[in-house]
Design an enzyme around this catalytic site. Structure first.
Site, mmCIF file in Angstrom:
data_model
loop_
_atom_site.group_PDB
_atom_site.id
_atom_site.type_symbol
_atom_site.label_atom_id
_atom_site.label_comp_id
_atom_site.label_asym_id
_atom_site.label_seq_id
_atom_site.Cartn_x
_atom_site.Cartn_y
_atom_site.Cartn_z
ATOM 1 N N ASP A 67 0.411 -1.296 -0.199
ATOM 2 C CA ASP A 67 -0.335 0.144 -0.389
ATOM 3 C C ASP A 67 1.162 1.484 -0.324
ATOM 4 O O ASP A 67 0.591 2.169 0.880
ATOM 5 C CB ASP A 67 -0.811 0.428 1.216
ATOM 6 C CG ASP A 67 -2.139 -1.130 1.418
ATOM 7 O OD1 ASP A 67 -2.361 -1.923 0.114
ATOM 8 O OD2 ASP A 67 -1.881 -1.811 2.777
ATOM 9 N N GLU A 225 -11.270 0.290 -2.437
ATOM 10 C CA GLU A 225 -10.575 0.876 -1.289
ATOM 11 C C GLU A 225 -9.106 1.673 -1.904
ATOM 12 O O GLU A 225 -9.065 2.125 -3.271
ATOM 13 C CB GLU A 225 -10.309 -0.204 -0.743
ATOM 14 C CG GLU A 225 -8.949 -0.839 -1.434
ATOM 15 C CD GLU A 225 -8.601 -2.628 -0.770
ATOM 16 O OE1 GLU A 225 -8.915 -3.229 -0.171
ATOM 17 O OE2 GLU A 225 -8.189 -3.134 -1.299
#
Length: 543
Positions: A67, A225
């Protein structure tokens, strides 16, 4: 017969002087007809993206960098990543050219739980990191959003502040046309922040429903997301991840939506998804969770993560792909499947890259080491002194010892360490995924322990040991791990070998990676000396 995309790409790259890298087939077998990609060797032989000729070859930051979130701050770039159950958490890295990166610090020392995808922002001269975390203790509020702030990216960082925004993950900071600050979250939710960014100013609301994924695509789940916001040319652009961050190789993707107002409505890019792994034969799987960033020369790039084909054990690695803006104002990715070298961002000289993994440097807890810490323990157990590490024992063995780990980003590597145990203690060298999945060797009084699949081996068991001081070594050659021991560091005995490709998230959950680890268990402590890391080793030889 019409050539396949791979054949066409091979012909094009061959005429340009590039070698197409080998890819694993869908069943995991090697394609022996093409050579492996050749990265430049960096510190300790670690692979380095910068090829030294104006090109780079992904990954730009090898090893577990999940991420990734990048902030452009003048001529500087800062990246940070999900740190999950590793503490100190939230590692921060620095670059001037988006290709060469060096560590700065770890911003989070207080254990607030399992830290997921976060966001860095700069506002009114101050830096902020917005942090979602799963609280393992508070069942009433299991998922919380925190913020830390600092005057300098190198710290010191504030204590975490609870924003009382529960049940959301993957924040993305933005400033609207109204000058107000906002946080976007997974599921297309958004909330306005106070002017100081340290509390919510209103209730979260749903503003975006994502891009409709075709029913026949093989994905892990819808999973909207990781929203990252960009304001450009009168538009707000939202770059999001969909499809699930692991699971099938074709799961993750990058989708884009835009709006004239931070309030919406949001329209989807007609070319969505702009990034996606289309085939299990590609070199990078589950590509997604992108941050758009302008390069030093004014061009545009996406920074995101992906699993390396055949090497899920290394975790999600940081990738860099060029993009362009089309005449109708949408971004278009230009890197294809990232199998070939690409031209580096222009406008900045190459800087240093990487981190020496050998030794016990005084700043190791800011740049290299992290505990696997499901509970509130950490660096107070460790003493770094005169190039050695003394680690106080905890638990009864590797599973509950909260081992000390570091990130290895090479397909093959070797780690060697000397250990000396106190009476009653046990210490050793592991390849550690989590408390249920690890392998390695440990030493206690009178015994050498062998571990596989998160438990001690009994067939055959480890052997007797007549010393409290021993050298241990692991040689990981393309997911075959061989462990050795020695009493003098010169003559080595091979203990046993394990196949470790399955030590990954798809098998064990948790979004973690397989990392070299040192552990100390039981009463007393363990002294570690002469830690050495060497990349690119072959499997042959005794030690």
């Amino acid at each position: 017969m019409k050539p396949t995309r791979r054949q066409t790409l091979a012909l094009a790259l061959g005429s340009a002087g590039f070698a197409l890298p080998a890819h694993a087939t869908p069943n995991g077998a090697r394609d022996c007809k093409a050579p492996d990609p050749r990265w430049r060797a960096g510190i300790e032989g670690q692979r380095k993206a910068d090829l030294g000729d104006g090109r780079y070859l992904n990954p730009v930051l090898a090893g577990d960098r999940p991420d990734p979130n990048v902030l452009k701050d003048g001529d500087d770039y800062y990246a940070t990543f999900s740190s999950f159950q590793y503490y100190p958490g939230i590692p921060i890295w620095h670059s001037r050219d988006l290709v060469n990166w060096t560590p700065v610090t770890a911003a989070l020392t207080r254990n607030i739980g399992i830290v997921w995808a976060l966001d860095i922002a700069k506002h009114d001269g101050r830096y902020f990191i917005y942090i979602p975390a799963l609280d393992l203790v508070d069942s009433a509020r299991p998922v919380k959003t925190w913020v830390i702030h600092a005057a300098d990216m190198r710290g010191p960082w504030s204590d975490p502040i609870d924003l009382h925004l529960d049940g959301f993950i993957d924040p993305g900071h933005a400033v609207g046309e109204d000058g107000k600050r906002y946080l976007f979250f997974n599921g297309g939710n958004c909330v306005r922040l106070s002017d100081d960014g340290l509390s919510a100013d209103g209730e979260p609301k749903h503003v975006y429903s994502g891009w409709p994924i075709p029913e026949d695509w093989i994905i892990e789940g819808f999973a909207l997301e990781g929203p990252k916001l960009l304001r450009k040319d009168g538009w707000f652009y939202m770059f999001s991840g969909q499809g699930g961050t692991a699971g099938p190789p074709t799961s993750h993707m990058v989708v884009v939506a835009r709006s004239r107002s931070i309030q919406g409505p949001w329209e989807n890019c007609p070319q969505n998804p702009i990034v996606r792994t289309e085939s299990a034969g590609e070199p990078w799987w589950s590509r997604g969770h992108a941050t758009p960033v302008q390069g030093p020369g004014g061009d545009w790039w996406l920074v995101y993560h992906g699993y390396e084909n055949g090497y899920r054990t290394l975790g999600r690695q940081m990738l860099l792909e060029p993009i362009e803006w089309t005449a109708d104002g949408w971004p278009r990715a230009l890197g294809a499947d990232l199998s070939r070298p690409l031209a580096k961002p222009k406008g900045a000289a190459a800087g240093p890259h990487g981190l020496a993994l050998s030794g016990f440097a005084p700043d190791a807890f800011k740049t290299k080491f992290a505990f696997f810490s499901p509970r509130a323990d950490g660096p107070d157990r460790a003493q770094l002194k005169s190039g050695t590490l003394r680690l106080a024992g905890q638990g009864s063995g590797p599973a509950d010892a909260s081992p000390l780990l570091f990130v290895a980003g090479d397909r093959s590597y070797e780690v060697t360490v000397e250990i000396e145990i106190d009476s009653g203690a046990q210490g050793g060298l592991l390849l550690f995924y989590n408390e249920r999945l690890f392998c390695g060797l440990g030493l206690s009084e009178g015994r050498l322990h062998a571990y596989r699949l998160g438990q001690e081996e009994r067939w055959p068991p480890g052997g007797p040991a007549s010393t409290r001081r021993m050298y241990l070594r692991v040689r990981n050659h393309e997911n075959i791990a061989t462990f050795f021991y020695s009493t003098d560091g010169q003559r080595w005995s091979k203990e046993r070998s394990f196949e470790i490709a399955g030590y990954n998230h798809n098998m064990a959950d948790g979004f973690l990676s397989l990392r070299p680890a040192l552990y100390a268990a039981g009463p007393g402590s363990v002294l570690f000396r002469t830690l050495t890391y060497r990349a690119g080793v072959e499997m042959s030889g005794a030690g």
